[in-house]
Design an enzyme around this catalytic site. Structure first.
Site, PDB file in Angstrom:
ATOM      1  N   GLU A  75       0.814  -1.207   0.000  1.00  0.00           N
ATOM      2  CA  GLU A  75       0.000   0.000   0.000  1.00  0.00           C
ATOM      3  C   GLU A  75       0.858   1.273   0.000  1.00  0.00           C
ATOM      4  O   GLU A  75       0.523   2.247  -0.663  1.00  0.00           O
ATOM      5  CB  GLU A  75      -0.943  -0.008   1.210  1.00  0.00           C
ATOM      6  CG  GLU A  75      -2.122   0.932   1.002  1.00  0.00           C
ATOM      7  CD  GLU A  75      -3.094   0.919   2.172  1.00  0.00           C
ATOM      8  OE1 GLU A  75      -2.810   0.254   3.177  1.00  0.00           O
ATOM      9  OE2 GLU A  75      -4.117   1.597   2.062  1.00  0.00           O
ATOM     10  N   ASP A  76       1.948   1.266   0.734  1.00  0.00           N
ATOM     11  CA  ASP A  76       2.673   2.513   0.979  1.00  0.00           C
ATOM     12  C   ASP A  76       4.030   2.627   0.296  1.00  0.00           C
ATOM     13  O   ASP A  76       4.713   3.634   0.431  1.00  0.00           O
ATOM     14  CB  ASP A  76       2.888   2.714   2.486  1.00  0.00           C
ATOM     15  CG  ASP A  76       1.578   2.861   3.236  1.00  0.00           C
ATOM     16  OD1 ASP A  76       0.569   3.184   2.573  1.00  0.00           O
ATOM     17  OD2 ASP A  76       1.567   2.645   4.458  1.00  0.00           O
TER      18      ASP A  76
END
Ligand code: MN
Length: 510
Positions: A75-76
């Site tokens: 996600e990051d």
């Protein structure tokens, strides 16, 4: 938290090659998150490392721990799922993917009232993740716990938002999985941020009360201990103090009077066997006067999340009202750790056992709802209609247990009707339902079942599903089965009527 600490914590519990894999995962996450910082100023990777540490403490299997380390990379950071799969295998990638989906779903859940379609979509992602592997939710709980414990670094507005969401979604989620200790941890942390004034006030009240009653409780404990010893019952007795948040909730229920709360402090008695539980209950009732309405046998009828214990509230010789909770060590372990206990690294099975197969589940009876949830998830994935209402009921609503005449246990949402039960047992039985007997008495189709009911479906070969039944089922499962059966009947009807037309035509020709 540091890499070295995590490896030291993990080493005694996993095999050498598994620890080596953990080492690699930490390096991978460290590289991926390089340059990122938490609001506290710490390097970001300290967060996934802490999450993984919690998962080790909960006794989770190695795949969950690896996924814990990697849970924010997709996600990051620039890391991809394919990379994770090729480095750490399909199972770990699957878990990381699930956690990522749950995070995406979460962000939509707060606006439930305003954006129903979007919420539904997000909820479905959440459900699909849950349905396929419960470990995803357990990892998410560890993630949430760490975020809550570092909440002081975030701006006030965000603190409140995260705290509220924790109380509304993650606390109930932990509870549904039987993870009592985690639920309390989440609630205590979150409530402190949501209503700091009330939290401090209640904390003060509890402290004052405890100071007064600890000595008296010590006397009661000694009395009980002496009798148990005389009867040769081995037991451990501990005091347990009610958590601030559950006190707050209970106060709201009883109208704010703390004198109406009898279990502010309870004595917990742990014994070896189930028989001992009932023997101890007998001992206590022969020593003190029990309050009849407060005797609860959660051993014979467990709570829907699997919690088992005997509860009784008595008036002691020095006129104190004391609650006792009596259970075996095993029941206690489950009450504290819940579903997480079945993933324990000491009893690791093939990791595929944890994945819920369609239709067949290796989960214990009280967790049948997870399998039912999976059915909802599949339905959503196929873009079938499911109301948000149903989703909420299925996910967070209260559950009841009912029994077949043979004693098989079935788990249904509160408010479920007899036909819901019939469809849960078998759709062929439901199909021919003619009437119901509950605890031996005739029971109408539209009257809800209750916890502990013994339900018998009386079938007749010629009975068949009716349109009116649509209003007599409440669960997603029953509704779907019924819909399918009605459709089938409809087809048969139209075939018969087509046959009739043809026959009539031929008759006319003749
Ligand atoms: Mn995270």
């Amino acid at each position: 938290m540091q890499k070295k600490t995590l490896l030291d914590v993990a080493r005694p519990h996993y095999e050498e090659n598994q620890v080596l894999e953990l080492d690699h995962a930490i390096d991978f996450a460290t590289k991926a998150h390089a340059g990122q910082k938490r609001m506290s100023g710490e390097p970001f990777v300290s967060h996934p490392i802490s999450v993984a540490n919690t998962l080790v403490e909960w006794g989770m299997d190695i795949d969950s721990v690896l996924a814990g380390v990697l849970h924010d990379t997709v996600e990051d950071t620039d890391a991809t799922l394919e990379e994770i799969e090729s480095l750490f295998g399909h199972d770990v990638a699957f878990l990381v993917d699930g956690v990522t989906k749950v995070s995406q779903a979460r962000s939509g859940m707060q606006d439930l009232a305003n954006y129903l379609p979007q919420t539904k979509d997000n909820l479905s992602k959440l459900l699909i993740a849950v349905g396929q592997d419960v470990r995803v939710i357990i990892i998410k709980l560890a993630d949430r716990l760490h975020n809550l414990s570092t909440l002081q670094h975030l701006p006030k507005e965000k603190q409140v938002k995260i705290a509220r969401e924790s109380l509304e979604v993650f606390g109930p989620m932990a509870d549904r999985l039987g993870m009592g200790r985690v639920r309390i941890q989440i609630e205590e942390l979150a409530y402190g941020y949501l209503d700091p004034t009330e939290y401090k006030k209640l904390q003060g009240v509890v402290r004052k009360r405890l100071g007064r009653s600890t000595r008296k409780l010590g006397i009661v404990r000694a009395e009980v201990e002496a009798v148990l010893q005389k009867q040769n019952i081995e037991a451990d007795i501990n005091g347990r103090v009610k958590s601030i948040y559950s006190l707050h909730r209970k106060l709201k229920k009883v109208g704010g009077n703390i004198d109406d709360i009898y279990d502010l402090m309870a004595l917990r008695i742990l014994v070896k066997t189930q028989e001992d539980c009932y023997r101890v209950l007998g001992v206590i009732h022969s020593l003190y006067q029990p309050m009849v309405s407060r005797i609860k046998d959660y051993i014979a009828v467990p709570k829907p999340n699997g919690y088992q214990s005997l509860h009784t509230t008595v008036i002691t010789l020095n006129e104190q009202i004391v609650e006792f909770q009596i259970r075996t060590y095993e029941m206690h372990e489950y009450a504290e750790r819940g579903l997480a206990a079945s993933f324990h690294y000491h009893e690791q099975k093939d990791s595929k056992d944890y994945r819920l197969k369609r239709g067949t589940s290796t989960l214990p009876a009280h967790l049948q709802w997870i399998t039912q949830l999976q059915a909802v998830a599949l339905q959503l994935r196929d873009n079938e209609d499911v109301s948000t209402d149903q989703l909420n009921i299925d996910l967070f609503g209260n559950r009841i247990f009912v029994y077949s005449p043979k004693g098989d246990i079935y788990n249904l949402p509160e408010g479920a009707l007899p036909l819901d039960f019939a469809y849960l047992v078998h759709s062929d039985i439901a199909k021919h339902a003619y009437s119901f007997r509950v605890n031996g008495n005739i029971h109408p189709f539209d009257k809800p079942l209750h916890n502990g009911d013994v339900v018998e479906v009386v079938t007749r070969k010629l009975s068949s599903p009716k349109q009116a039944w649509k209003d007599l089922v409440t669960t997603t499962h029953a509704r779907n089965k019924l819909r399918g059966q009605l459709k089938q009947l409809g087809i048969i009807e139209s075939i018969t009527s087509a046959a009739n037309i043809i026959r009539q035509k031929t008759l006319r020709k003749k």
